[in-house]
Design a protein around this motif. Structure first.
Motif, PDB file in Angstrom:
ATOM      1  N   ASP A  90       0.826  -1.207   0.000  1.00 42.88           N
ATOM      2  CA  ASP A  90       0.000   0.000   0.000  1.00 42.88           C
ATOM      3  C   ASP A  90       0.858   1.253   0.000  1.00 42.88           C
ATOM      4  OD1 ASP A  90      -2.487  -1.510   0.243  1.00 42.88           O
ATOM      5  OD2 ASP A  90      -1.759  -2.000   2.248  1.00 42.88           O
ATOM      6  N   GLY A 148       5.405   3.636  -4.218  1.00 42.76           N
ATOM      7  CA  GLY A 148       6.414   3.351  -5.222  1.00 42.76           C
ATOM      8  C   GLY A 148       7.778   3.904  -4.876  1.00 42.76           C
ATOM      9  N   SER A 164       8.982  -1.234  -8.662  1.00 42.07           N
ATOM     10  CA  SER A 164       8.469  -0.510  -7.504  1.00 42.07           C
ATOM     11  C   SER A 164       7.713   0.751  -7.918  1.00 42.07           C
ATOM     12  CB  SER A 164       9.612  -0.139  -6.563  1.00 42.07           C
ATOM     13  OG  SER A 164       9.155   0.667  -5.502  1.00 42.07           O
ATOM     14  N   HIS A 193       6.281   1.670 -10.694  1.00 42.33           N
ATOM     15  CA  HIS A 193       5.060   1.549 -11.486  1.00 42.33           C
ATOM     16  C   HIS A 193       4.006   0.648 -10.855  1.00 42.33           C
ATOM     17  CE1 HIS A 193       6.514   4.007 -14.778  1.00 42.33           C
ATOM     18  NE2 HIS A 193       7.697   3.444 -14.576  1.00 42.33           N
ATOM     19  N   SER A 194       4.385  -0.150  -9.869  1.00 51.70           N
ATOM     20  CA  SER A 194       3.396  -0.939  -9.127  1.00 51.70           C
ATOM     21  C   SER A 194       2.866  -0.175  -7.916  1.00 51.70           C
ATOM     22  CB  SER A 194       4.015  -2.257  -8.638  1.00 51.70           C
ATOM     23  OG  SER A 194       5.019  -2.010  -7.666  1.00 51.70           O
ATOM     24  N   LEU A 195       3.588   0.863  -7.503  1.00 48.46           N
ATOM     25  CA  LEU A 195       3.351   1.613  -6.265  1.00 48.46           C
ATOM     26  C   LEU A 195       3.603   0.758  -5.028  1.00 48.46           C
ATOM     27  CD1 LEU A 195       0.222   3.815  -7.109  1.00 48.46           C
ATOM     28  CD2 LEU A 195       2.650   4.336  -7.381  1.00 48.46           C
ATOM     29  N   ILE A 196       4.308  -0.349  -5.195  1.00 50.97           N
ATOM     30  CA  ILE A 196       4.744  -1.168  -4.068  1.00 50.97           C
ATOM     31  C   ILE A 196       6.101  -0.652  -3.607  1.00 50.97           C
ATOM     32  CG2 ILE A 196       5.445  -3.481  -3.342  1.00 50.97           C
ATOM     33  CD1 ILE A 196       3.522  -4.600  -5.474  1.00 50.97           C
ATOM     34  N   ALA A 221       4.750  -4.650 -13.391  1.00 51.53           N
ATOM     35  CA  ALA A 221       4.426  -3.722 -12.305  1.00 51.53           C
ATOM     36  C   ALA A 221       2.978  -3.273 -12.368  1.00 51.53           C
ATOM     37  CB  ALA A 221       5.367  -2.511 -12.363  1.00 51.53           C
ATOM     38  N   ARG A 222       2.531  -2.867 -13.541  1.00 54.54           N
ATOM     39  CA  ARG A 222       1.149  -2.373 -13.670  1.00 54.54           C
ATOM     40  C   ARG A 222       0.136  -3.485 -13.429  1.00 54.54           C
ATOM     41  NH1 ARG A 222       0.191   3.180 -13.987  1.00 54.54           N
ATOM     42  NH2 ARG A 222      -1.902   2.338 -14.192  1.00 54.54           N
ATOM     43  N   ARG A 256       0.077  -4.034  -9.711  1.00 52.57           N
ATOM     44  CA  ARG A 256      -0.619  -2.915  -9.055  1.00 52.57           C
ATOM     45  C   ARG A 256      -2.120  -3.176  -9.010  1.00 52.57           C
ATOM     46  NH1 ARG A 256       0.288   3.337 -11.023  1.00 52.57           N
ATOM     47  NH2 ARG A 256      -1.539   4.285 -10.037  1.00 52.57           N
ATOM     48  N   ASP A 257      -2.665  -3.658 -10.116  1.00 55.16           N
ATOM     49  CA  ASP A 257      -4.094  -3.976 -10.158  1.00 55.16           C
ATOM     50  C   ASP A 257      -4.417  -5.202  -9.309  1.00 55.16           C
ATOM     51  OD1 ASP A 257      -4.538  -1.847 -11.855  1.00 55.16           O
ATOM     52  OD2 ASP A 257      -4.615  -3.073 -13.671  1.00 55.16           O
ATOM     53  N   SER A 266      -4.431  -4.770  -5.470  1.00 52.52           N
ATOM     54  CA  SER A 266      -5.326  -3.739  -4.940  1.00 52.52           C
ATOM     55  C   SER A 266      -6.557  -4.386  -4.307  1.00 52.52           C
ATOM     56  CB  SER A 266      -5.730  -2.762  -6.035  1.00 52.52           C
ATOM     57  OG  SER A 266      -6.534  -3.411  -7.005  1.00 52.52           O
TER      58      SER A 266
END
Length: 197
Positions: free
Chosen positions: A22, A25, A44, A46-49, A171-172, A175-176, A179
């Protein structure tokens, strides 16, 4: 916050990895392999992890153990952070253009690790990294995190663009997939009631 921390020490590598699913990135990455650092940083961002990854490996031998073990530890940290996987979207798909190259990544955090890899390279190295190790990195993270992962380079001619597009697509898609779906935040997204097996 969904976080995971893994420390792993063998005769070949000494690793500390932490993630925050959560996050925003942010990253701090040092594997000793510059190009691999760049790719994990892309993951990191682009996944926001959020990712912290420190690896001391036997690079005097070759890059194999460092590459493999960084992916294992990162995958284990992600799996730990996911916990029972309640509420996750579970699936993710991304088309990722990088200049003339186009990558497609589709994944399922299923608990059933599979890698389907349809990508290749026309040179043996990018920077100091052996290009044959990219497939192995994705195989290792798929196994450790329990991800069914399909990766394909649809087209492209520049090797750097091809692999960077793949990492950004991964990464993208992640990210989805990680979530939380607010409509089912309290339920595991499976008719079985569990993911895996």
């Amino acid at each position: 916050m969904r976080t995971g921390t893994i420390t792993r020490k063998t005769a070949e590598t000494d690793i500390a990895v932490s993630v925050n699913l959560d996050g925003t990135g942010t990253y701090s990455v040092d594997t000793g392999i510059g190009f691999l650092d760049h790719m994990i940083e892309q993951f990191s961002r682009h996944s926001l992890i959020d990712v912290e990854c420190r690896v001391k490996g036997d690079l005097h031998v070759d890059q194999h153990h460092t590459t493999e073990d960084s992916a294992i530890a990162l995958g284990q940290a992600i799996s730990q952070a996911l916990g029972d996987k309640k509420g996750i979207t579970r699936y993710g798909t991304a088309y990722s253009p990088m200049d003339e190259a186009l990558a497609r990544v589709a994944l399922d955090i299923s608990g059933r690790p599979v890698l389907v890899w349809k990508a290749g390279f026309t040179q043996p190295r990018l920077g100091e990294m052996d290009t044959e190790l990219f497939e192995h990195w994705f195989q290792s993270i798929s196994q450790a995190a329990g991800i069914t992962l399909h990766i394909e380079c649809l087209y492209g001619s520049n090797n750097h663009h091809i692999i960077e597009g793949i990492y950004k697509g991964f990464a993208r898609a992640m990210r989805d997939a990680v979530s939380i779906d607010p409509r089912k935040a309290d339920a595991v997204p499976s008719t079985k009631g569990i993911l895996g097996g």
